[in-house]
Design an enzyme around this catalytic site. Structure first.
Site, short mmCIF file in Angstrom:
data_model
loop_
_atom_site.label_atom_id
_atom_site.label_comp_id
_atom_site.label_asym_id
_atom_site.label_seq_id
_atom_site.Cartn_x
_atom_site.Cartn_y
_atom_site.Cartn_z
N GLY A 1 0.83 -1.20 0.00
CA GLY A 1 0.00 0.00 0.00
C GLY A 1 0.86 1.24 0.00
O GLY A 1 1.95 1.26 -0.58
N GLN B 1 2.72 2.82 2.39
CA GLN B 1 4.08 2.64 2.91
C GLN B 1 4.79 1.47 2.24
O GLN B 1 5.99 1.54 1.98
CB GLN B 1 4.04 2.42 4.42
CG GLN B 1 3.71 3.67 5.23
CD GLN B 1 4.80 4.72 5.17
OE1 GLN B 1 5.98 4.42 5.03
NE2 GLN B 1 4.41 5.98 5.30
N SER C 1 -4.20 -10.60 -4.80
CA SER C 1 -4.13 -9.18 -4.44
C SER C 1 -4.08 -8.30 -5.68
O SER C 1 -3.38 -8.60 -6.65
CB SER C 1 -2.89 -8.93 -3.58
OG SER C 1 -2.66 -7.55 -3.43
N SER D 1 -2.67 -5.62 -5.84
CA SER D 1 -1.36 -4.96 -5.89
C SER D 1 -0.28 -5.83 -6.52
O SER D 1 0.82 -5.36 -6.79
CB SER D 1 -0.92 -4.58 -4.47
OG SER D 1 -1.82 -3.68 -3.87
N GLN E 1 -2.97 -6.98 10.93
CA GLN E 1 -1.65 -7.51 11.28
C GLN E 1 -1.68 -8.75 12.19
O GLN E 1 -0.95 -9.72 11.92
CB GLN E 1 -0.78 -6.42 11.90
CG GLN E 1 -0.27 -5.40 10.90
CD GLN E 1 0.67 -4.38 11.51
OE1 GLN E 1 1.15 -4.55 12.63
NE2 GLN E 1 0.93 -3.31 10.79
N HIS F 1 4.70 1.11 12.52
CA HIS F 1 3.86 1.70 13.55
C HIS F 1 3.80 0.68 14.69
O HIS F 1 3.75 -0.53 14.44
CB HIS F 1 2.46 1.99 13.01
CG HIS F 1 1.51 2.60 14.00
ND1 HIS F 1 1.89 3.58 14.90
CD2 HIS F 1 0.19 2.37 14.24
CE1 HIS F 1 0.84 3.93 15.62
NE2 HIS F 1 -0.20 3.20 15.27
N GLY G 1 3.38 7.48 2.27
CA GLY G 1 4.25 6.71 1.41
C GLY G 1 4.66 7.39 0.12
O GLY G 1 5.82 7.28 -0.31
N GLU H 1 -2.76 12.24 15.39
CA GLU H 1 -3.83 12.00 14.41
C GLU H 1 -5.18 12.43 14.95
O GLU H 1 -5.98 13.07 14.25
CB GLU H 1 -3.87 10.51 14.06
CG GLU H 1 -2.67 10.01 13.28
CD GLU H 1 -2.60 8.49 13.20
OE1 GLU H 1 -1.77 7.98 12.44
OE2 GLU H 1 -3.38 7.82 13.92
N GLU I 1 -12.91 30.26 2.72
CA GLU I 1 -12.32 30.85 3.92
C GLU I 1 -11.85 29.80 4.92
O GLU I 1 -10.80 29.98 5.56
CB GLU I 1 -13.34 31.77 4.60
CG GLU I 1 -13.66 33.04 3.82
CD GLU I 1 -12.41 33.87 3.52
OE1 GLU I 1 -11.49 33.88 4.37
OE2 GLU I 1 -12.36 34.49 2.45
#
Length: 330
Positions: free
Chosen positions: A27, A29, A52, A54, A87, A109, A135, A196, A228
């Site tokens: 992804g 990162q 996947s 990816s 994870q 993280h 990333g 965050e 604004e």
């Protein structure tokens, strides 16, 4: 308290170049870590689930791609870059059975290590390299010859050389070019979540929405309220990012600067600060983590409800129309 900062001369590139690295996930990162390490002369493979979306992207980028189990078995340094909520399951089912004594388990993280959702065996190193940026910025700055600062942490030093490995890894992704900051898993996790929630995402979005709603409720056109309270925010933040608050104040009018000092403490007041303390306390005692994991286990029901609400907010509908004017924005 002073922090320790390392640079390229403090790192041994040979350490990471001699390892077989598995980047689990591709992804935001994941793609940056994998490509930067590859360009740094490292032996990288990307571990993805079968099917996947990816997979093809990583292969087209020139990376070796394989199932997560195979990547974990082949590597002696495994960087886990799938979402926090995924994870523990990925670790238990596809990584843990392939960990060997002397391996290094790495994260960007500290959530799952700090809160105990993942407990690695005692004979592996557990480190973190957390670039302080998304990333695509990590990748872009690397290709431009610079780098995003990294936090490095060691939760478990089974080998006695975990810090050297962490520094070398940070060198590989480009962090040593701008600075590697020594931290702990506790510090990174709690400060990251607080930033965050209280400022970068939670605080900022609610501040923008509240300003927009106040003007619209008072009868001002939504389009003007958007400019604004939303559009010009980036310009102000860019000035602060470039050279600090003093530079931003130098760049704005005296009227705006006077209003900053007068109105800012009325918006962010003692009640706001108390809310921030309560947010931090819930992060520190694990309450936020438990609540987040419970919602994940409930199919992200609350998260999805909130996401739909903000997507349907008038500020987003107004912004979508206005941004059509911005031919320079892709």
């Amino acid at each position: 308290m002073a922090v320790t900062i390392y640079y390229e001369e403090d790192c041994n590139p040979q350490i990471i170049q001699d390892k077989k690295i598995a980047v689990i996930g591709y992804g935001s990162q994941g793609h940056a870590h994998a490509l930067n390490l590859k360009d740094s002369g490292c032996d990288v493979r990307v571990g993805l689930r079968e099917g996947s979306a990816s997979w093809a992207k990583a292969e087209e980028a020139g990376l070796k791609v394989m199932p997560i189990e195979d990547a974990a078995e082949e590597a002696d340094l495994i960087m886990v870059l799938v979402p926090d909520e995924l994870q523990p399951k990925v670790y238990e089912e596809q990584i843990a059975p392939h960990l060997h004594a002397g391996d290094t388990l790495a994260f960007a993280h500290g959530f799952n290590i700090h809160y105990g959702y993942i407990t690695p065996p005692e004979d592996v190193d557990v480190i973190m390299c957390a670039p302080k940026g998304p990333g695509h910025i990590v990748r872009r700055q690397y290709t431009e010859g610079s780098g995003v600062p990294d936090l490095v942490c060691v939760a478990q030093d089974a080998s006695g050389t975990a810090w050297d490995t962490a520094l070398s890894y940070a060198w590989g992704v480009g962090g040593a070019r701008s600075g590697i900051i020594k931290a702990t898993f506790k510090e990174e996790t709690e400060e990251d979540l607080f930033g965050e929630q209280a400022v970068l995402c939670g605080g900022l979005v609610e501040l923008v929405k509240a300003g927009f709603e106040t003007l619209v409720e008072a009868g001002y056109p939504p389009e003007l309220a958007y400019f604004e309270c939303y559009h010009e925010m980036k310009m102000i933040v860019d000035l602060m990012y470039e050279s600090g608050i003093h530079f931003m104040n130098y760049s704005i009018s005296n009227t705006a600067e006077y209003g900053e000092y007068y109105a800012g403490p009325k918006v962010i007041n003692e009640q706001s600060r108390q809310a921030m303390r309560e947010i931090l306390a819930r992060i520190q005692d694990g309450s936020f983590a438990e609540e987040f994991v419970a919602d994940c286990n409930n199919g992200h029901a609350w998260l999805i409800e909130q996401r739909e609400a903000i997507n349907d907010h008038e500020i987003e509908k107004t912004g979508a129309k206005i941004r059509e004017m911005f031919t320079w924005v892709k």
